[in-house]
Design a protein around this motif. Structure first.
Motif, PDB file in Angstrom:
ATOM      1  N   ARG A   1      -3.126   7.073   3.249  1.00 58.48           N
ATOM      2  CA  ARG A   1      -2.370   6.292   4.439  1.00 58.48           C
ATOM      3  C   ARG A   1      -2.416   4.722   4.006  1.00 58.48           C
ATOM      4  O   ARG A   1      -3.310   4.441   3.032  1.00 58.48           O
ATOM      5  CB  ARG A   1      -3.081   6.364   5.650  1.00 58.48           C
TER       6      ARG A   1
ATOM      7  N   ALA B   1      -2.275  11.449   4.851  1.00 64.00           N
ATOM      8  CA  ALA B   1      -1.083  10.734   5.352  1.00 64.00           C
ATOM      9  C   ALA B   1       0.326  11.580   5.668  1.00 64.00           C
ATOM     10  O   ALA B   1       0.912  11.653   6.598  1.00 64.00           O
ATOM     11  CB  ALA B   1      -0.567   9.510   4.625  1.00 64.00           C
TER      12      ALA B   1
ATOM     13  N   SER C   1       3.305  12.966   8.843  1.00 65.20           N
ATOM     14  CA  SER C   1       2.428  12.544  10.210  1.00 65.20           C
ATOM     15  C   SER C   1       2.447  13.522  11.224  1.00 65.20           C
ATOM     16  O   SER C   1       3.420  14.373  11.667  1.00 65.20           O
ATOM     17  CB  SER C   1       3.574  11.256  10.654  1.00 65.20           C
TER      18      SER C   1
ATOM     19  N   LYS D   1      -0.699   3.237  10.497  1.00 66.68           N
ATOM     20  CA  LYS D   1      -1.162   4.801  10.221  1.00 66.68           C
ATOM     21  C   LYS D   1      -0.318   5.508   9.283  1.00 66.68           C
ATOM     22  O   LYS D   1      -1.113   6.533   8.398  1.00 66.68           O
ATOM     23  CB  LYS D   1      -1.117   5.397  11.414  1.00 66.68           C
ATOM     24  N   HIS D   2       0.966   5.321   8.868  1.00 67.78           N
ATOM     25  CA  HIS D   2       1.656   5.977   8.031  1.00 67.78           C
ATOM     26  C   HIS D   2       2.670   5.506   7.437  1.00 67.78           C
ATOM     27  O   HIS D   2       3.055   4.072   7.873  1.00 67.78           O
ATOM     28  CB  HIS D   2       2.329   7.201   9.137  1.00 67.78           C
TER      29      HIS D   2
ATOM     30  N   ASP E   1       6.036   9.637   5.682  1.00 63.90           N
ATOM     31  CA  ASP E   1       5.191  10.560   6.424  1.00 63.90           C
ATOM     32  C   ASP E   1       5.982  10.768   7.721  1.00 63.90           C
ATOM     33  O   ASP E   1       6.029  11.860   8.275  1.00 63.90           O
ATOM     34  CB  ASP E   1       4.004   9.822   6.723  1.00 63.90           C
TER      35      ASP E   1
END
Length: 246
Positions: free
Chosen positions: A135, A142, A145, A189-190, A194
């Motif tokens: 990620r 990752a 998502s 986060k991504h 993703d």
């Protein structure tokens, strides 16, 4: 070569699930693939393919830099994406309570919602562990998502149920889930790839579920027209509520 292996692994997971469904449907002599199924698969497969192609590219790394800045920038997050992914589920059952005409009975809605999410979760987590992409924040797993695949699966159920009777309402789920995907990138986060792959996966699985209609004739609550089943979720877990309309 690494990207090619990721592409192969990802589509093998999808094909495995399709093959399992094909064997189940063959028992009932139902056609698995037709022109309508192919047509409905074009968009989600395009999203998945785009996600695979741009994964690890300078393009998505540049997007991260524009959104987050370089090294040393104060970290921040907008922590509403965890809750927003459940909004389409709430919309489905609120619409039922309000009497908005849906394609299916509430039990069938719940059945297809659960089937779509179980298959989507299995494919998502299988791909995560098989590909093991890092990620943007440095943690593992990752691609794709999970928030995106889950929320887009839910939004697609909403769309499938209400697009004939309330098209604007049916499409609203995609607006919210697009925000979920955007926040996954904004919150570090991504990567964009993703989110695209997760969105495509959630849409694809749910569209196939609605095309094939597994367990179509199983509905022990079909005569309970004034009763609505509502699942609810929060940070501590989930619960179920039955609503009776007088």
């Amino acid at each position: 070569m690494k990207k090619l292996k990721s592409i192969i692994l990802f589509f093998v997971l999808i094909q495995t699930q399709i093959s399992a469904q094909e064997r189940a449907d063959s028992i009932h002599n139902r056609p698995l693939i037709n022109k309508e199924v192919v047509r409905r698969s074009v968009l989600p497969l395009s999203l998945i393919t785009t996600g695979v192609v741009i994964s690890g590219s300078h393009f998505e790394k540049n997007i991260k830099k524009k959104l987050r800045g370089g090294e040393g920038v104060i970290d921040y997050a907008i922590p509403v994406d965890d809750l927003m992914q459940y909004v389409p589920i709430a919309q489905i059952y609120i619409a039922d309570v309000l009497g908005i005409k849906a394609k299916n009975h509430w039990f069938d809605q719940t059945k297809y919602l659960i089937i779509s999410n179980v298959i989507t979760a299995a494919l998502t987590h299988g791909a995560k562990f098989a590909i093991n992409k890092e990620r943007p924040n440095g943690s593992s797993y990752a691609f794709p998502s999970g928030h995106s695949s889950f929320s887009f699966a839910n939004a697609t159920v909403l769309y499938e149920e209400f697009h004939d009777t309330a098209p604007g309402f049916a499409c609203s789920g995609y607006v919210l889930t697009s925000m979920v995907g955007s926040l996954r990138v904004i919150n570090n986060k991504h990567w964009v790839s993703d989110v695209l792959a997760g969105a495509g996966l959630g849409i694809l699985v749910t569209r196939l579920v609605y095309s094939w209609e597994p367990l179509k004739n199983w509905n022990p609550c079909k005569k309970m027209k004034d009763v609505t089943f509502i699942p609810s979720f929060d940070s501590s877990g989930g619960s179920f509520t039955f609503v009776y309309r007088f």
